[in-house]
Design an enzyme around this catalytic site. Sequence first.
Site, PDB file in Angstrom:
ATOM      1  N   LYS A  42      36.123  66.519  52.348  1.00  0.00           N
ATOM      2  CA  LYS A  42      35.470  66.388  53.664  1.00  0.00           C
ATOM      3  C   LYS A  42      36.461  66.003  54.761  1.00  0.00           C
ATOM      4  CE  LYS A  42      34.005  61.540  53.379  1.00  0.00           C
ATOM      5  NZ  LYS A  42      32.888  60.605  53.570  1.00  0.00           N
ATOM      6  N   ARG A  45      25.280  50.652  53.403  1.00  0.00           N
ATOM      7  CA  ARG A  45      25.113  52.043  53.794  1.00  0.00           C
ATOM      8  C   ARG A  45      23.992  52.603  52.919  1.00  0.00           C
ATOM      9  NH1 ARG A  45      29.805  56.665  54.044  1.00  0.00           N
ATOM     10  NH2 ARG A  45      28.896  57.187  52.034  1.00  0.00           N
TER      11      ARG A  45
END
Length: 362
Positions: A41, A136
């Site tokens: 990514k 998260r």
Amino acid sequence: MIKPAARYPRLIINLSAITENASKVAQFCHSRGIELVGVTKLSLGNPAIAKVMKSAGVDKIGESRLKNIINLYQNGVPGPFQLLRIPMLSEIPQAVRLVDEFLVSMPEAAFEIDKQAGELDKNVSIIYMIDVGDLREGVWFEHAVDEILSVAVKLKHAILRGIGTNVGCYGGVLPTKENMTMLVEIGKELESKLGYELVISGGSTVTLALLENGALPEGINQFRVGEGIILGTDATGDRDIPYLRQDTVILEAEVIEVDYKPSVPVGELGKDAFGRTPHFEDKGYRKRIILAVGEQDVKPDGLIPLEKGLHVLHASSDHLIVDTTESTETFKLGDIVRFRISYGCALRAFTSPYVEKVFIED
């Protein structure tokens, strides 16, 4: 034939160095029974980088964006693929066609993946994420066993392959023997109730330090590593990884102005173009250059000049100002300045269409 001039700014991406890093991390993980997901990514799902990861022994490719996985498929990158970001409900029908393993954090997402897998008659697996403190994604660790078990027994087509966690990316929480042991213990409890062994995905580049120090609890058997392979660094752990190369990705930018100016602006000060209040130290007049790269392309505080004596001062959208007073180099218009780059800086540079990407092998 006239060759086109090099275009700047540009990233010089050393595939040989990245291959070497991927091979070392893969060998390190495999020798301890750990599956390695090579994360692309950072590079915007770059096919060249994904291919060298696979050739170096990475078990599967991890991506956070479905669009990047499509690009990898179209460019002949062999899977399997793991979707790192918990999927949007709207993308699951398409994602199930392309993705082999999903990270999920809510029952609704797991059930939709299961439904789509049944309609396509496709085998897909799920890693259910657990929040061990970083805040998260993931079910809070105190509720993890009950929620995950209730999901696993209802799946008809997809399979709960394992559990995982993420640390460092939001709250800056470091992986420790304690929070990794918590994850392993949750996994063991689930295994006893499900009757089969689970993959326990213990984190990312930052977790390599536990493996290096012999502090990783037995039972962690999957890592998701991108930064360590592509840059040889660990941003959360604030270190260069000593057995990996850091000469993997270099930014080059061109000088568009050379001047000698005061170190403090003259006039009433407001905020800069990004709403920040800049601060200046009065050092008198200084030699400085402006480079044709800016906030739209890089994260300025993540630039590490390779030339000694250079200090990055500030940037606007398209201009980077560098103090050259302490450098022995005499800069002129058109010169090229080179930088190592941090994770955040690389993320922005790979994403910017204004930064050329040049691949080399040494």
